[in-house]
Design an enzyme around this catalytic site. Structure first.
Site, PDB file in Angstrom:
ATOM      1  N   HIS A 111       0.439 -41.342   1.773  1.00  0.00           N
ATOM      2  CA  HIS A 111      -0.472 -41.835   1.992  1.00  0.00           C
ATOM      3  C   HIS A 111      -1.655 -42.853   1.464  1.00  0.00           C
ATOM      4  O   HIS A 111      -0.666 -42.819   0.042  1.00  0.00           O
ATOM      5  CB  HIS A 111      -1.942 -40.071   0.639  1.00  0.00           C
ATOM      6  N   PRO A 112      -2.110 -43.733   1.393  1.00  0.00           N
ATOM      7  CA  PRO A 112      -2.023 -45.129   1.101  1.00  0.00           C
ATOM      8  C   PRO A 112      -2.857 -45.629  -0.391  1.00  0.00           C
ATOM      9  O   PRO A 112      -2.764 -45.599  -1.590  1.00  0.00           O
ATOM     10  CB  PRO A 112      -3.420 -46.252   1.982  1.00  0.00           C
TER      11      PRO A 112
END
Lengths: 391, 391
Positions: B228-229
């Site tokens: 996930h960023p």
């Protein structure tokens, strides 16, 4: 002509993504959405980056046009307000862990007995039935278990997450479908319904070719990078200034592509005569195509290919996509109105363009936590019109 | 209790994916869906691999439970049949190139004048308005232009296609929302509506965090592989026998993860004390976690992490996903009934579980091309009940 959900009242108990995304779509269709939040912190995404002047851009883009009231559903005074809201609501939407609503005394059995016309939507990671009902899930857990990560990534490489949060988003979209179907049916039956959508189920439902290949051949597909698994050429290619896609869906398009590239003889090469042959020689064909495309910029190739009727397009960053003339012409990038003292944000437009639904030039802002408490209480007391102006 | 769309008649002129996917969902809600196909070849996907006994598994999985009649919409006799069908239809759905329906004399202006209650849905690549209305598109073109490929793939690597055809699928899902909203509104207004959904618009609408980050910071995100960023640790990890995911969405879950790994001191390390710090040290944290997880199989880690309340799950192939006990318990994998002499296929279940909608134990088969011509003509002549048994 009023919007399709004019007069519909939605109690939105949801947080984070799948539920709020669904409730926002109902607001886009004209429903009054009252977001019921936990006192103190509210929706977790109020604390998600990036921020402007202390407000979350993420929360703003997902919750525009709703009202907010903070209620402690374990406190008698707030429960009384909540039950007055229930008596006025058409739809109750929540994405708590299964069992949480029953723990509050608001499970479906109780709700449907007291409010027989209420439509109750529950989005959860694994659904309200089955051996794993009740377990928590995040987007990535269902992307992993549902199989989409196993077909996303470089050929032979490790699994890759889909960059958009489709684990949440498609579950929210299925929930909207269920709620709308139940609204339509209620006009005939007089009864509400419970809708139970699982994020994992939704992942299974959207994987058409992977399911067909796996069940028909016994062998699940793997990742294929930026190319389609069974159509060739149908992938990204490099131009001198970046990536673009060529989608040659049949032999006629492939022949036009070869002409456009100045290599008409490729279409007569037996290695590339049929889609099956092209799939077998996919890597050499890619090198032959890129030996042409690398020499010039994307704009050249896209203009040339479009002139030959070959589906094509740039691989765009989100910044480029949001500045794309076609995207802008479709009203898909909308400023969110900034009330005095609050920051300006941007939201996506409504992708459902329909008769009776005006295209707005801006979005109403997302609510401050508990920011509409007085309005909601007035509305319950009959001192406000049913359908307010945009907040 | 009848299904929500009991009595609703859908004329399905669509082909390939976005349109058929939408029409199938309407059938799942109880509508009668009559697929109107081109004589001779019918829907292109009848020729899509894989095949069993000459029939396409892909077509079967996407078109179960519909009726088929082949009509040449340029031939007077077939046009007469089509217009009798229009007079009985609630919904007309098509995904031709914009302008094609006008060319046949069945554009929205003509249709709404003659059939004021008809709801008309058009799915197209770029929509019916804007400078590029009328251009063809395939799934991959809108995945590329809409930005999702730019955030999918390995960090620093080339863009990757989302393995599922979300360019088509989410457009089809938005169309279902529009059609259902229009059905509900028609009961109040007495009028139909046109719904215009663009595959490119739909891609913009589903990219919540990418849009928020790009518009708030000016910098579009890139691909981040399987993580996930903005949340850490929230990615895949290697066990001794394959990949699994750990989704530690907050500090409390991270502390429980450290305990479960036998490394409780990690939670007190200043490099990992907050999500922001963990994001900054994401690569070293991954190595520290994998130094534990590589030593044992996935089943061990998933059981251990679940016992500590850490969201986790295997990265599954589609074969594993379709055998997942929770997926099976939710009735998400259904055999398609095989009439005598025809092959057996499998389809996904309906992810919308709702009151009044029985869960079937099998799917009705997809129709043979023009296989219901006699039935449809009888039905038009009033010699069949309005809502047939499953075909």
């Amino acid at each position: 002509m009023p919007p399709p959900l004019d007069g519909i009242v939605v109690l939105d108990l949801t947080h984070v993504l799948a539920g709020p995304f669904a409730a926002t779509q109902l607001a886009d269709f004209g429903a009054l959405v009252i977001k019921v939040e936990r006192p103190g912190t509210g929706d977790d995404t109020r604390a998600f980056p990036p921020f402007k002047d202390g407000e979350s851009a993420y929360f703003a883009a997902l919750n525009h046009g709703k009202r907010s009231i903070a209620l402690d559903l374990k406190a008698p005074a707030d429960r009384a307000i909540f039950e007055r809201l229930l008596a006025r609501a058409d739809i109750l939407l929540e994405n708590f862990r299964p069992g949480a609503m029953e723990g509050l005394g608001y499970g479906w059995a109780d709700l449907s007995a007291r409010f027989p016309r209420l439509i109750y939507g529950a989005v959860s990671g694994f659904g309200h039935t089955g051996p794993e009902a009740g377990k928590p899930a995040y987007d990535m857990v269902v992307q992993a278990r549902g199989g989409v990560m196993s077909i996303t990534g470089e050929e032979g490489g490790p699994p890759v997450r889909v960059g958009a949060s489709i684990g949440d988003v498609v579950a929210g979209m299925y929930m909207v479908q269920g709620l709308l179907a139940a609204l339509y049916a209620r006009d005939h039956s007089g009864r509400g319904a419970k809708i139970d959508v699982s994020m994992l189920d939704a992942q299974i439902a959207i994987q058409e070719h992977s399911l067909a290949i796996t069940t028909a051949t016994g062998t699940p597909p793997g990742p294929t990078g930026a190319r389609h698994p069974t159509i060739t050429p149908f992938s990204t290619f490099r131009a001198s200034d970046g990536f673009f896609v060529i989608a040659a869906g049949n032999d006629a398009i492939f022949a036009r592509l070869c002409t456009a590239l100045g290599q008409p003889e490729l279409a007569r090469d037996p290695r590339f005569a049929t889609n099956a042959a092209r799939c077998e020689h996919v890597h050499i064909l890619k090198r032959l195509i890129e030996s042409e495309t690398l020499a010039r910029p994307r704009a050249h190739w896209i203009a040339t290919l479009e002139a030959h009727g070959v589906p094509t397009g740039r691989v765009q960053t989100m910044a480029e996509a949001l500045a794309d003339p076609q995207v802008l012409a479709r009203n898909m990038v909308l400023p969110i109105a900034a009330p005095p003292g609050r920051p300006a944000f941007v939201a996506a437009g409504n992708p459902v363009k329909m008769t009776g639904l005006d295209e707005p030039s801006e979005r109403a802002p997302a609510p401050l936590l508990d920011g509409d408490r007085a309005w909601v209480l007035d509305w319950l007391a009959g001192r406000e019109s049913h359908q307010p102006d945009a907040p």
